[in-house]
Motif scaffolding. Structure first.
Motif, PDB file in Angstrom:
ATOM      1  N   MET A  59       0.890  -1.170  -0.092  1.00 45.66           N
ATOM      2  CA  MET A  59       0.176  -0.103   0.094  1.00 45.66           C
ATOM      3  C   MET A  59       0.877   1.322   0.026  1.00 45.66           C
ATOM      4  O   MET A  59       0.666   2.162  -0.978  1.00 45.66           O
ATOM      5  CB  MET A  59      -0.910  -0.050   1.316  1.00 45.66           C
ATOM      6  CG  MET A  59      -2.005  -0.966   1.010  1.00 45.66           C
ATOM      7  SD  MET A  59      -3.042  -0.933   2.622  1.00 45.66           S
ATOM      8  CE  MET A  59      -4.128  -2.449   2.570  1.00 45.66           C
ATOM      9  N   THR A 103       2.344   1.511  -3.456  1.00 43.13           N
ATOM     10  CA  THR A 103       1.379   2.059  -4.284  1.00 43.13           C
ATOM     11  C   THR A 103       1.039   3.719  -4.502  1.00 43.13           C
ATOM     12  O   THR A 103       1.062   4.491  -5.212  1.00 43.13           O
ATOM     13  CB  THR A 103       0.044   1.618  -4.216  1.00 43.13           C
ATOM     14  OG1 THR A 103       0.195   0.072  -4.443  1.00 43.13           O
ATOM     15  CG2 THR A 103      -0.874   1.823  -4.982  1.00 43.13           C
ATOM     16  N   VAL A 104       1.140   4.041  -2.989  1.00 45.81           N
ATOM     17  CA  VAL A 104       1.053   5.347  -2.676  1.00 45.81           C
ATOM     18  C   VAL A 104       2.463   6.165  -3.084  1.00 45.81           C
ATOM     19  O   VAL A 104       2.494   7.468  -3.666  1.00 45.81           O
ATOM     20  CB  VAL A 104       0.817   5.800  -1.233  1.00 45.81           C
ATOM     21  CG1 VAL A 104       0.665   7.321  -1.004  1.00 45.81           C
ATOM     22  CG2 VAL A 104      -0.822   5.406  -0.845  1.00 45.81           C
ATOM     23  N   ILE A 155       2.344   6.602  -7.008  1.00 51.93           N
ATOM     24  CA  ILE A 155       1.235   7.474  -7.683  1.00 51.93           C
ATOM     25  C   ILE A 155       1.769   8.904  -7.265  1.00 51.93           C
ATOM     26  O   ILE A 155       1.730   9.946  -8.031  1.00 51.93           O
ATOM     27  CB  ILE A 155       0.007   7.344  -6.862  1.00 51.93           C
ATOM     28  CG1 ILE A 155      -0.773   5.906  -7.193  1.00 51.93           C
ATOM     29  CG2 ILE A 155      -0.819   8.577  -7.195  1.00 51.93           C
ATOM     30  CD1 ILE A 155      -1.928   5.562  -6.394  1.00 51.93           C
ATOM     31  N   SER A 156       2.327   9.271  -6.242  1.00 51.19           N
ATOM     32  CA  SER A 156       3.075  10.484  -5.809  1.00 51.19           C
ATOM     33  C   SER A 156       4.189  10.955  -6.532  1.00 51.19           C
ATOM     34  O   SER A 156       4.226  11.996  -7.115  1.00 51.19           O
ATOM     35  CB  SER A 156       3.679  10.462  -4.321  1.00 51.19           C
ATOM     36  OG  SER A 156       2.604  10.096  -3.372  1.00 51.19           O
ATOM     37  N   SER A 211      -8.392   9.747  -6.273  1.00 52.96           N
ATOM     38  CA  SER A 211      -7.561   8.779  -5.170  1.00 52.96           C
ATOM     39  C   SER A 211      -7.796   7.443  -5.159  1.00 52.96           C
ATOM     40  O   SER A 211      -7.094   6.432  -5.410  1.00 52.96           O
ATOM     41  CB  SER A 211      -7.674   9.056  -3.791  1.00 52.96           C
ATOM     42  OG  SER A 211      -7.097  10.538  -3.880  1.00 52.96           O
ATOM     43  N   LEU A 212      -9.212   6.878  -5.380  1.00 54.92           N
ATOM     44  CA  LEU A 212      -9.483   5.717  -5.473  1.00 54.92           C
ATOM     45  C   LEU A 212      -9.226   5.110  -6.674  1.00 54.92           C
ATOM     46  O   LEU A 212      -8.727   3.916  -6.700  1.00 54.92           O
ATOM     47  CB  LEU A 212     -11.259   5.532  -5.332  1.00 54.92           C
ATOM     48  CG  LEU A 212     -11.668   5.698  -4.062  1.00 54.92           C
ATOM     49  CD1 LEU A 212     -13.464   5.781  -4.216  1.00 54.92           C
ATOM     50  CD2 LEU A 212     -11.556   4.569  -3.089  1.00 54.92           C
ATOM     51  N   PHE A 217      -5.303   4.478  -6.915  1.00 57.02           N
ATOM     52  CA  PHE A 217      -4.750   3.477  -5.983  1.00 57.02           C
ATOM     53  C   PHE A 217      -5.227   2.091  -6.156  1.00 57.02           C
ATOM     54  O   PHE A 217      -4.364   1.233  -6.210  1.00 57.02           O
ATOM     55  CB  PHE A 217      -5.375   3.638  -4.469  1.00 57.02           C
ATOM     56  CG  PHE A 217      -5.004   2.551  -3.420  1.00 57.02           C
ATOM     57  CD1 PHE A 217      -3.850   2.898  -2.846  1.00 57.02           C
ATOM     58  CD2 PHE A 217      -5.989   1.688  -2.955  1.00 57.02           C
ATOM     59  CE1 PHE A 217      -3.381   2.068  -1.929  1.00 57.02           C
ATOM     60  CE2 PHE A 217      -5.414   0.618  -2.049  1.00 57.02           C
ATOM     61  CZ  PHE A 217      -4.276   0.953  -1.639  1.00 57.02           C
ATOM     62  N   ILE A 218      -6.362   2.116  -6.783  1.00 60.29           N
ATOM     63  CA  ILE A 218      -6.871   0.589  -7.038  1.00 60.29           C
ATOM     64  C   ILE A 218      -5.823   0.027  -8.591  1.00 60.29           C
ATOM     65  O   ILE A 218      -5.501  -1.007  -8.512  1.00 60.29           O
ATOM     66  CB  ILE A 218      -8.161   0.364  -7.594  1.00 60.29           C
ATOM     67  CG1 ILE A 218      -9.138   0.771  -6.048  1.00 60.29           C
ATOM     68  CG2 ILE A 218      -8.666  -0.857  -8.387  1.00 60.29           C
ATOM     69  CD1 ILE A 218     -10.472   0.729  -6.284  1.00 60.29           C
ATOM     70  N   SER A 249      -2.229  -0.299  -7.820  1.00 58.73           N
ATOM     71  CA  SER A 249      -1.965  -1.549  -6.857  1.00 58.73           C
ATOM     72  C   SER A 249      -2.152  -2.863  -7.535  1.00 58.73           C
ATOM     73  O   SER A 249      -1.429  -3.759  -7.572  1.00 58.73           O
ATOM     74  CB  SER A 249      -2.914  -1.443  -5.774  1.00 58.73           C
ATOM     75  OG  SER A 249      -4.152  -1.655  -5.895  1.00 58.73           O
ATOM     76  N   SER A 281      -5.535  -5.455  -3.582  1.00 61.21           N
ATOM     77  CA  SER A 281      -7.176  -5.640  -3.808  1.00 61.21           C
ATOM     78  C   SER A 281      -7.723  -7.085  -3.924  1.00 61.21           C
ATOM     79  O   SER A 281      -8.599  -7.284  -4.260  1.00 61.21           O
ATOM     80  CB  SER A 281      -7.638  -4.741  -5.080  1.00 61.21           C
ATOM     81  OG  SER A 281      -6.643  -5.410  -6.314  1.00 61.21           O
ATOM     82  N   LEU A 314     -12.904   0.296   1.010  1.00 56.20           N
ATOM     83  CA  LEU A 314     -13.086   1.273  -0.003  1.00 56.20           C
ATOM     84  C   LEU A 314     -14.469   1.437  -0.206  1.00 56.20           C
ATOM     85  O   LEU A 314     -14.902   2.514  -0.616  1.00 56.20           O
ATOM     86  CB  LEU A 314     -12.184   0.900  -1.185  1.00 56.20           C
ATOM     87  CG  LEU A 314     -10.506   0.804  -1.178  1.00 56.20           C
ATOM     88  CD1 LEU A 314      -9.927   0.262  -2.553  1.00 56.20           C
ATOM     89  CD2 LEU A 314      -9.967   2.052  -0.522  1.00 56.20           C
TER      90      LEU A 314
END
Length: 252
Positions: free
Chosen positions: A34, A37-38, A41-42, A91-92, A95-96, A99, A112, A121
């Motif tokens: 997790m 993943t963040v 994305i960042s 964000s959803l 993230f999905i 990941s 997931s 979620l």
């Protein structure tokens, strides 16, 4: 040589953070992925925004395309007012999607593929719809349970179905759809990949030749899983937009 397609979903503690009563609070492989993943994305979004140019580079192009894709999805399903929820939907989706893509890498962990994650979620979306719907519309929000144009003699049944759908079917199906698709896809990948090794170990050179078919199926399933990884993120996000539209416009 046994195939264990379920082992890839096992949550392993990496180190202990503390204890609450007799319960151990640990940082697990799920937590690690997790955070990963963040972080990805960042890096993508910060790299895309930093040093913006008239002719965008790769990161900027991906960031802008992703932004426009999610914004169009929201406008198309929840209207202009739905853009208030852009940070949540974006964000959803990210993230999905990220990941899921990370989870396709061999020996990686798919966040997931665990129902607790997808349920959390889905409940986040459900609670947002309920709270905002009541905040914005007051008791008029409950008009979503009373569709217009329904004959009076079947209205009680329809209202019961709508209530059951809102409080049970929607959050459960929202979480199960993502979880089940990722779980089934990764199990299939593991099984077909395991066939290749099993045939080679059991029958030697002949087995490796016979393993060409399951190897080809594994490659094809991997390509399909890449598509599924994106589609499941898209479906989850678009359903969230549709549910939020009920909070913004509760009348049918």
């Amino acid at each position: 040589m046994a195939i264990d397609p379920i082992h890839q979903f096992k949550i392993e503690p990496l180190f202990t953070i503390g204890h609450i009563g007799h319960q151990t609070i640990a940082f697990t492989n799920s937590s690690l992925y997790m955070f990963l993943t963040v972080a990805l994305i960042s890096i993508l979004m910060i790299g895309g925004v930093a040093g913006r140019r008239l002719v965008p580079g790769r990161l900027q192009s991906i960031a802008e395309l992703t932004y426009e894709f999610v914004a169009s999805m929201i406008r198309g399903n929840a209207g202009a007012e739905g853009m208030w929820f852009f940070p949540l939907i974006f964000s959803l989706f990210m993230f999905i999607c990220v990941s899921n893509l990370v989870g396709i890498i061999p020996y990686a962990f798919t966040v997931s593929s665990h129902i607790i994650v997808t349920a959390a979620l889905a409940l986040l979306v459900w609670c947002t719809v309920l709270i905002y719907g009541l905040y914005r519309n007051g008791l008029k929000f409950f008009k979503i349970f009373v569709p217009s144009g329904v004959p009076v003699y079947i209205l009680p049944l329809v209202v019961f179905i709508e209530i059951l759908s809102f409080f049970f079917v929607k959050p459960v199906s929202h979480s199960l759809r993502l979880f089940a698709n990722m779980l089934a896809g990764h199990i299939a990948l593991k099984v077909f990949a395991g066939f290749v090794a099993m045939l080679g170990v059991a029958f030697g050179a002949i087995g490796w030749v016979g393993g060409v078919l399951p190897l080809g199926l594994t490659v094809a399933l991997t390509a399909l899983e890449l598509l599924v990884a994106f589609l499941q993120a898209y479906v989850f996000a678009i359903l969230a937009c549709i549910y939020l539209n009920d909070a913004i416009h509760p009348g049918h």
